[in-house]
Scaffold this motif. Structure first.
Motif, mmCIF file in Angstrom:
data_model
loop_
_atom_site.group_PDB
_atom_site.id
_atom_site.type_symbol
_atom_site.label_atom_id
_atom_site.label_comp_id
_atom_site.label_asym_id
_atom_site.label_seq_id
_atom_site.Cartn_x
_atom_site.Cartn_y
_atom_site.Cartn_z
ATOM 1 N N LYS A 100 0.838 -1.191 0.000
ATOM 2 C CA LYS A 100 0.000 0.000 0.000
ATOM 3 C C LYS A 100 0.882 1.253 0.000
ATOM 4 O O LYS A 100 2.081 1.176 0.254
ATOM 5 C CB LYS A 100 -0.915 -0.013 1.231
ATOM 6 C CG LYS A 100 -1.967 -1.114 1.160
ATOM 7 C CD LYS A 100 -2.758 -1.279 2.437
ATOM 8 C CE LYS A 100 -3.443 -0.034 2.879
ATOM 9 N NZ LYS A 100 -4.265 -0.222 4.084
ATOM 10 N N SER A 101 0.271 2.392 -0.252
ATOM 11 C CA SER A 101 1.026 3.646 -0.333
ATOM 12 C C SER A 101 1.649 4.034 1.005
ATOM 13 O O SER A 101 2.669 4.708 1.042
ATOM 14 C CB SER A 101 0.117 4.775 -0.828
ATOM 15 O OG SER A 101 -0.978 4.925 0.062
ATOM 16 N N ASN A 102 1.065 3.586 2.115
ATOM 17 C CA ASN A 102 1.613 3.934 3.427
ATOM 18 C C ASN A 102 2.658 2.913 3.896
ATOM 19 O O ASN A 102 2.947 2.819 5.082
ATOM 20 C CB ASN A 102 0.493 4.062 4.461
ATOM 21 C CG ASN A 102 -0.214 2.741 4.711
ATOM 22 O OD1 ASN A 102 0.073 1.718 4.080
ATOM 23 N ND2 ASN A 102 -1.160 2.762 5.630
#
Length: 164
Positions: A100-102
């Motif tokens: 994921k982006s995080n």
């Protein structure tokens, strides 16, 4: 300490004192590269995804082999009705780890597109047919134009010959 006497031997002590020469050495980290838990995690993610790709390739190879068998003459060990389709296909998914982006991860699945090759082949065949039609139309148009010019020249030659 209690001594045991034996007539033929010297006295034996049950508990003999020993001198301590070495102590237990505390565990030391190896001098090799120590991999952090995060690096191990990333390595495992990559391993799972690599295995998923290999599994997908093996599934597609199975399908290619079954397609080959379907087009060949029936084998004696197969019932004639089964020869049309030696293998049936349902929706297939393989495990997949997404980032994921995080920077967190999701363990999920990814669909294996079993009929992608057939769709791509059909699309390519359609494009080639369209190109061929355009090429043939272009050739007919040129031929008609050249033929019309030739017919016009022939017509004028006839007219000139007939007038003379």
């Amino acid at each position: 300490m209690k001594k045991i006497q034996d007539t033929d031997k010297k006295p034996i002590l049950l508990f003999q004192p020993t001198s301590v020469i070495t102590a237990i050495v505390p565990l030391q980290p190896q001098e090799e590269k120590i991999i952090s838990e995060r690096e191990r995690f990333i390595t495992q993610v990559e391993r799972i995804n690599q295995m998923a790709e290999e599994l997908e390739a093996a599934i597609l190879e199975l399908k290619a082999i079954s397609n080959t068998l379907n087009t060949q003459k029936p084998y004696p060990f197969l019932i004639k009705e089964l020869c049309k389709n030696i293998c049936q296909y349902f929706a297939v998914r393989v495990p997949w780890v997404k980032r994921k982006s995080n920077e967190s991860f999701i363990l999920t699945t990814r669909k294996v597109d079993l009929f992608r090759a057939e769709r791509e082949a059909a699309l390519l065949a359609q494009q080639l047919r369209q190109q061929t039609k355009k090429r043939l139309a272009s050739q007919r148009h040129r031929k008609n134009n050249n033929g019309a010019k030739a017919d016009t020249k022939h017509f004028f030659k006839k007219v000139l010959v007939n007038k003379s």
